[in-house]
Design an enzyme around this catalytic site. Structure first.
Site, PDB file in Angstrom:
ATOM      1  N   ASP A 195       1.359   5.064  -5.880  1.00  0.00           N
ATOM      2  CA  ASP A 195       1.126   5.500  -4.493  1.00  0.00           C
ATOM      3  C   ASP A 195       2.162   4.867  -3.562  1.00  0.00           C
ATOM      4  OD1 ASP A 195       0.184   2.923  -4.465  1.00  0.00           O
ATOM      5  OD2 ASP A 195      -1.807   3.411  -3.692  1.00  0.00           O
ATOM      6  N   SER A 196       3.036   4.032  -4.120  1.00  0.00           N
ATOM      7  CA  SER A 196       4.188   3.539  -3.363  1.00  0.00           C
ATOM      8  C   SER A 196       5.129   4.689  -3.015  1.00  0.00           C
ATOM      9  CB  SER A 196       4.917   2.448  -4.145  1.00  0.00           C
ATOM     10  OG  SER A 196       5.232   2.898  -5.445  1.00  0.00           O
TER      11      SER A 196
ATOM     12  N   ASP B  73      -1.228   6.807 -10.096  1.00  0.00           N
ATOM     13  CA  ASP B  73      -2.123   6.020  -9.252  1.00  0.00           C
ATOM     14  C   ASP B  73      -3.168   6.911  -8.604  1.00  0.00           C
ATOM     15  OD1 ASP B  73      -2.053   3.281  -8.798  1.00  0.00           O
ATOM     16  OD2 ASP B  73      -0.381   3.385  -7.392  1.00  0.00           O
TER      17      ASP B  73
ATOM     18  N   LYS C 271      -4.382   5.044 -12.925  1.00  0.00           N
ATOM     19  CA  LYS C 271      -4.502   3.618 -12.561  1.00  0.00           C
ATOM     20  C   LYS C 271      -5.350   3.487 -11.294  1.00  0.00           C
ATOM     21  CE  LYS C 271      -0.885   1.085 -10.795  1.00  0.00           C
ATOM     22  NZ  LYS C 271      -1.404   0.615  -9.505  1.00  0.00           N
TER      23      LYS C 271
ATOM     24  N   GLU D 177      -7.011   0.514  -8.483  1.00  0.00           N
ATOM     25  CA  GLU D 177      -6.961  -0.864  -7.996  1.00  0.00           C
ATOM     26  C   GLU D 177      -8.366  -1.412  -7.788  1.00  0.00           C
ATOM     27  OE1 GLU D 177      -4.535  -1.418  -4.529  1.00  0.00           O
ATOM     28  OE2 GLU D 177      -2.833  -0.367  -5.436  1.00  0.00           O
TER      29      GLU D 177
ATOM     30  N   GLU E  20      -0.650  -8.046 -10.603  1.00  0.00           N
ATOM     31  CA  GLU E  20       0.409  -8.135  -9.596  1.00  0.00           C
ATOM     32  C   GLU E  20       0.323  -9.474  -8.872  1.00  0.00           C
ATOM     33  OE1 GLU E  20       0.833  -4.694  -7.057  1.00  0.00           O
ATOM     34  OE2 GLU E  20       2.355  -5.690  -5.826  1.00  0.00           O
TER      35      GLU E  20
HETATM   36  O1  KIV Z   1       2.332   2.019  -6.483  1.00  0.00           O
HETATM   37  C1  KIV Z   1       3.018   1.122  -7.013  1.00  0.00           C
HETATM   38  O2  KIV Z   1       4.254   1.108  -6.928  1.00  0.00           O
HETATM   39  C2  KIV Z   1       2.338   0.069  -7.755  1.00  0.00           C
HETATM   40  C3  KIV Z   1       3.204  -1.055  -8.283  1.00  0.00           C
HETATM   41  C4  KIV Z   1       3.251  -2.144  -7.311  1.00  0.00           C
HETATM   42  C5  KIV Z   1       2.759  -1.506  -9.592  1.00  0.00           C
HETATM   43  O3  KIV Z   1       1.152   0.100  -7.914  1.00  0.00           O
END
Ligand code: KIV
Length: 282
Positions: free
Chosen positions: A46-47, A85, A113, A115, A181
């Site tokens: 999600d970055s 994500d 993934k 969180e 992380e």
């Molecule tokens: O979204 C992302 O880039 C991440 C990384 C920090 C692992 O979750």
């Protein structure tokens, strides 16, 4: 052809002590290049929000944003495992998490993934029971950072034990991998040894089973730098130089050159001129 990376491959790699490579990826050409290079986990993080879409926070990323980028990356990946994500607030209940996870698997994701620590163990269990492969993300969690999260997690004994307990509980709930992380390296090493599923680290030292970086940080697309990155290029400056070269070539009429144009035979051209002259006199 090399074999496809599966969730089982990641487990085998942990067993063989072969480090797993993972990078974020947001588009088709980068996905092709990473896949060709042999990156094992190609990850739509999600970055994408802050790195590609110009959002202020990863929390602004929507399901539609993630699905759009997942489809683009999927088209470019033949061998790697495609991980996605789940965006902020897209997994608030087990049913919501499953419905959204299925949208990702339909779009081509091999694994998703999420969180969160043991508070989301029930959600992970429900996804695992419904055949969704899950990577858990603990330690520093960008989606909840603004709600009072910590940059480095696990520097006091109690906090380190908290991360350790989270990892074990999430594995027991069915997580097939755990991403850590910004957890101190020594704590990460203990967690990695305690888990039977692979750990992937960012800012956690070399003793994880694998490493992940954000592609924009690796290539130098971003103008910031943190100690947890390794920059392999200065793409921002390099691409800017190429854009300036293009501007200069266009302004000086060096581009397009002879080699870039299409030709017409002289007699066809002469007839064309005659036609245009006739046409303009009519
Ligand atoms: O979204 C992302 O880039 C991440 C990384 C920090 C692992 O979750």
């Amino acid at each position: 052809m090399e074999r496809r990376v599966t969730v089982e491959t990641l487990g085998e790699m942990k067993h063989l002590n072969e480090p797993i490579t993972m990078l974020t990826c947001y588009d088709y050409p980068t996905a092709r290049s990473m896949d060709d290079a042999g990156i094992e986990i190609i990850f739509i993080g999600d970055s994408v929000g802050t790195n590609v879409l110009g959002y202020d926070s990863p929390c602004d990323v929507t399901m539609d944003d993630m699905l759009h980028h997942t489809r683009a990356v999927r088209r470019g990946v033949k061998k790697g495992l495609v991980l996605v994500d789940m965006p902020y607030k897209s997994y608030e209940t087990p049913e919501m998490a499953l419905a959204n996870a299925r949208r990702f698997t339909d779009a081509g994701a091999d694994m998703i993934k999420l969180e969160g620590g043991r508070e989301i163990a029930g959600i992970i269990r429900f996804l695992a029971e419904n055949n969704i492969a899950v990577m858990a993300h603990i330690g520093h969690t960008p989606q909840t950072f603004q709600e009072g999260g910590r940059v480095v997690v696990g520097i006091t004994p109690e906090e380190a034990k908290g991360v350790y307990d989270d990892a074990l509980e999430l594995e027991a709930a069915g997580a097939m991998s755990v991403l850590l992380e910004c957890v101190p390296a020594k704590v990460t090493e203990v967690i990695t040894r305690a888990l039977s599923v692979p750990t992937i680290g960012i800012g956690c030292g070399s003793e994880c089973d694998g490493q992940v970086l954000v592609v924009n940080d690796l290539l130098g697309w971003n103008d910031h730098s943190l100690r947890i990155f390794k920059k392999y290029d200065e793409y921002y400056d390099r691409s800017k130089r190429h854009f300036q070269g293009y501007i200069s070539d266009v302004k000086s009429r060096k581009f397009p050159g002879e080699e870039n144009i299409f030709r017409i035979k002289q007699d066809a051209f002469d007839s064309f001129l005659t036609l245009t002259e006739a046409g303009s006199m009519a």
